[in-house]
Design a protein around this motif. Structure first.
Motif, mmCIF file in Angstrom:
data_model
loop_
_atom_site.group_PDB
_atom_site.id
_atom_site.type_symbol
_atom_site.label_atom_id
_atom_site.label_comp_id
_atom_site.label_asym_id
_atom_site.label_seq_id
_atom_site.Cartn_x
_atom_site.Cartn_y
_atom_site.Cartn_z
ATOM 1 N N ASP A 51 27.375 11.157 45.351
ATOM 2 C CA ASP A 51 27.957 9.878 44.933
ATOM 3 C C ASP A 51 27.002 8.703 45.079
ATOM 4 O OD1 ASP A 51 30.276 10.962 44.078
ATOM 5 O OD2 ASP A 51 31.489 10.361 45.807
ATOM 6 N N THR A 52 25.961 8.849 45.897
ATOM 7 C CA THR A 52 25.018 7.737 46.013
ATOM 8 C C THR A 52 23.913 7.849 44.962
ATOM 9 O OG1 THR A 52 23.689 8.929 47.623
ATOM 10 C CG2 THR A 52 25.401 7.484 48.484
ATOM 11 N N LEU A 58 28.460 3.635 39.433
ATOM 12 C CA LEU A 58 28.322 2.195 39.207
ATOM 13 C C LEU A 58 29.498 1.683 38.389
ATOM 14 C CD1 LEU A 58 24.511 2.106 38.334
ATOM 15 C CD2 LEU A 58 25.547 1.185 40.400
ATOM 16 N N LEU A 61 32.644 1.691 40.504
ATOM 17 C CA LEU A 61 32.618 0.483 41.334
ATOM 18 C C LEU A 61 33.101 -0.726 40.534
ATOM 19 C CD1 LEU A 61 31.441 -0.218 44.214
ATOM 20 C CD2 LEU A 61 29.437 -1.035 43.014
ATOM 21 N N GLN A 62 32.609 -0.854 39.306
ATOM 22 C CA GLN A 62 33.039 -1.963 38.449
ATOM 23 C C GLN A 62 34.532 -1.846 38.148
ATOM 24 O OE1 GLN A 62 31.219 -2.096 34.565
ATOM 25 N NE2 GLN A 62 32.010 -4.140 34.118
ATOM 26 N N ARG B 3 26.516 -4.761 40.072
ATOM 27 C CA ARG B 3 26.955 -3.441 40.467
ATOM 28 C C ARG B 3 25.767 -2.744 41.103
ATOM 29 N NH1 ARG B 3 28.663 -0.686 35.336
ATOM 30 N NH2 ARG B 3 27.501 -2.326 34.329
ATOM 31 N N SER B 4 25.800 -2.594 42.384
ATOM 32 C CA SER B 4 24.732 -1.858 43.041
ATOM 33 C C SER B 4 25.336 -0.981 44.119
ATOM 34 C CB SER B 4 23.705 -2.814 43.644
ATOM 35 O OG SER B 4 24.319 -3.646 44.598
ATOM 36 N N LEU B 5 24.704 0.144 44.345
ATOM 37 C CA LEU B 5 25.148 1.080 45.369
ATOM 38 C C LEU B 5 23.966 1.343 46.285
ATOM 39 C CD1 LEU B 5 27.071 3.719 43.222
ATOM 40 C CD2 LEU B 5 28.058 2.373 45.064
ATOM 41 N N SER B 7 22.768 3.286 49.917
ATOM 42 C CA SER B 7 23.166 4.291 50.895
ATOM 43 C C SER B 7 22.217 4.238 52.076
ATOM 44 C CB SER B 7 23.147 5.673 50.234
ATOM 45 O OG SER B 7 23.084 6.667 51.210
ATOM 46 N N MET B 23 20.672 1.962 44.105
ATOM 47 C CA MET B 23 20.831 2.085 42.644
ATOM 48 C C MET B 23 21.510 0.809 42.163
ATOM 49 S SD MET B 23 22.595 5.249 40.652
ATOM 50 C CE MET B 23 24.081 5.251 41.642
ATOM 51 N N ILE B 24 21.090 0.323 41.016
ATOM 52 C CA ILE B 24 21.697 -0.903 40.475
ATOM 53 C C ILE B 24 21.936 -0.737 38.979
ATOM 54 C CG2 ILE B 24 19.439 -2.011 40.115
ATOM 55 C CD1 ILE B 24 20.908 -4.696 40.854
#
Lengths: 262, 106
Positions: A51-52, A58, A61-62, B3-5, B7, B23-24
């Motif tokens: 998931d990362t 993304l 998330l939005q 939107r960025s993740l 970890s 990640m973006i």
């Protein structure tokens, strides 16, 4: 954009092989059904599983943000009526569903657009817009890991039959049906790409080729352009009938949304 | 909307090597493509990613048009102290996006 042209060239020999009657016709046996993800390289499978690292997250998330966002004349958000998104667990696995109001089947994206215009009093987003895909992905993501369970609604049956007919009808200048590749030649390759069995388990999904997330209808459009047919209109009855048939065909397989495909 | 993740492991032992991922969502438009009307699509890419750990820069990267949309970066750090791991992406329009995560080192 040179890729589609290159792809069409490689389709031609396959078309010839099919015309020569080299392939065996018929449905895929239940124990032979495989998700499209099992055809991918291990690296791409790992990308989907993490998931990362899954870029589809993304959009999830939005979508989570949009779920809470108030919109339209009603001034209400999705969450104001539906509560936590977890309450929609399993919903996407049952779509397309029968819409009693219109007397027609409706897909998940169509339902979200309907809810937005009728309940929220807002302008629905275009089907392939980031927002629409994000919210659809977010809702479908709630059903990840659950089996696809098409509703046993008899009024959907005629549409499923239409979908089956579309799946098996030859179309386009290359005169190929979906079944010619995805039922009869799924263990073959089309140039470098696996043909796969066309089970819509991961939609909306992130395609590395698209560098973005896309709907099942976008994927179907791609295939239709590939056989040089004129694609059905977005959200058309034909696409929803095809989607109904494909979900029936994949009944019992696990939802993967957001999937990753090459 | 950003939107960025990112970890970052929430906890680590002192001296442990930890994996960091970021990640973006970004179009990373190369500037080499043409739109449907034949007009050039202007370049719009992230040019720089900087990661700080406890305020000090520990990692940075320059991005170019060949980097895919929605760029993903993974690297490792040695967990030294509890603190914030912060990321800052800057694109060629000068806009910056930030994200951060806490790590507790014991």
């Amino acid at each position: 954009m040179r890729r589609p042209a290159a792809r069409l060239l490689v389709l031609a020999p396959l078309a010839l092989a099919l015309l020569a009657g080299a392939a065996q016709a018929g449905d895929i046996a239940p124990h032979e059904r495989r998700s499209g993800s099992t055809f991918m390289a291990p690296e791409t499978q790992a990308m989907q599983a993490d998931d990362t690292g899954n870029p589809g997250m993304l959009w999830v998330l939005q979508g989570a943000g949009l779920w809470e966002q108030k919109a339209g004349a009603s001034g209400r958000s999705c969450a104001d009526c539906h509560g936590s998104a977890a309450s929609l667990r399993g919903v996407a696995a049952r779509y397309p569903a029968f819409d009693a109001a219109s007397g027609k089947p409706i897909d998940l994206s169509g339902r979200i657009r309907q809810c937005r215009s009728e309940r929220q009093g807002a302008t629905p987003w275009p089907r392939e817009s980031d927002e629409q895909l994000a919210l659809t992905t977010f809702v479908a993501h709630q059903s990840r890991g659950l089996p696809i369970t098409p509703p046993a609604e008899p009024r959907l049956d005629p549409y499923r039959e239409t979908g089956r007919q579309l799946f098996t009808s030859r179309m386009g200048q290359l005169d190929l049906s979906c079944a010619n590749c995805h039922d009869d030649n799924w263990n073959q390759r089309l140039a470098g790409s696996a043909v796969t069995q066309a089970h819509p388990t991961g939609y909306p999904l992130y395609r590395l080729e698209w560098q973005g997330i896309g709907s099942l209808q976008r994927r179907l459009r791609n295939c239709m352009i590939g056989v040089r047919a004129e694609p059905f209109a977005a959200g058309s009855e034909e696409f929803i009938a095809l989607e109904l048939y494909l979900m029936q065909r994949a009944a019992g397989m696990s939802m993967e949304t957001p999937g990753v495909r090459p | 909307m950003t939107r960025s993740l990112v970890s970052v492991p929430p906890t680590a032992r002192r001296g442990e090597i930890v994996d960091i991922r970021a990640m973006i969502a970004h179009p990373m438009e190369t500037g080499y493509r043409m739109g449907p009307n034949g007009a050039e699509i202007p370049r719009h890419i992230i040019t720089r990613l900087v990661c700080t750990y406890g305020g000090a820069e520990v990692f940075s990267a320059e991005f170019f048009p060949a980097v895919s949309a929605n760029p993903f970066v993974a690297f490792s750090l040695i967990a030294a102290e509890s603190g914030t791991v912060a990321f800052e992406w800057t694109d060629d329009e000068g806009q910056t996006e930030t994200a951060s995560a806490e790590i507790v080192v014991s």
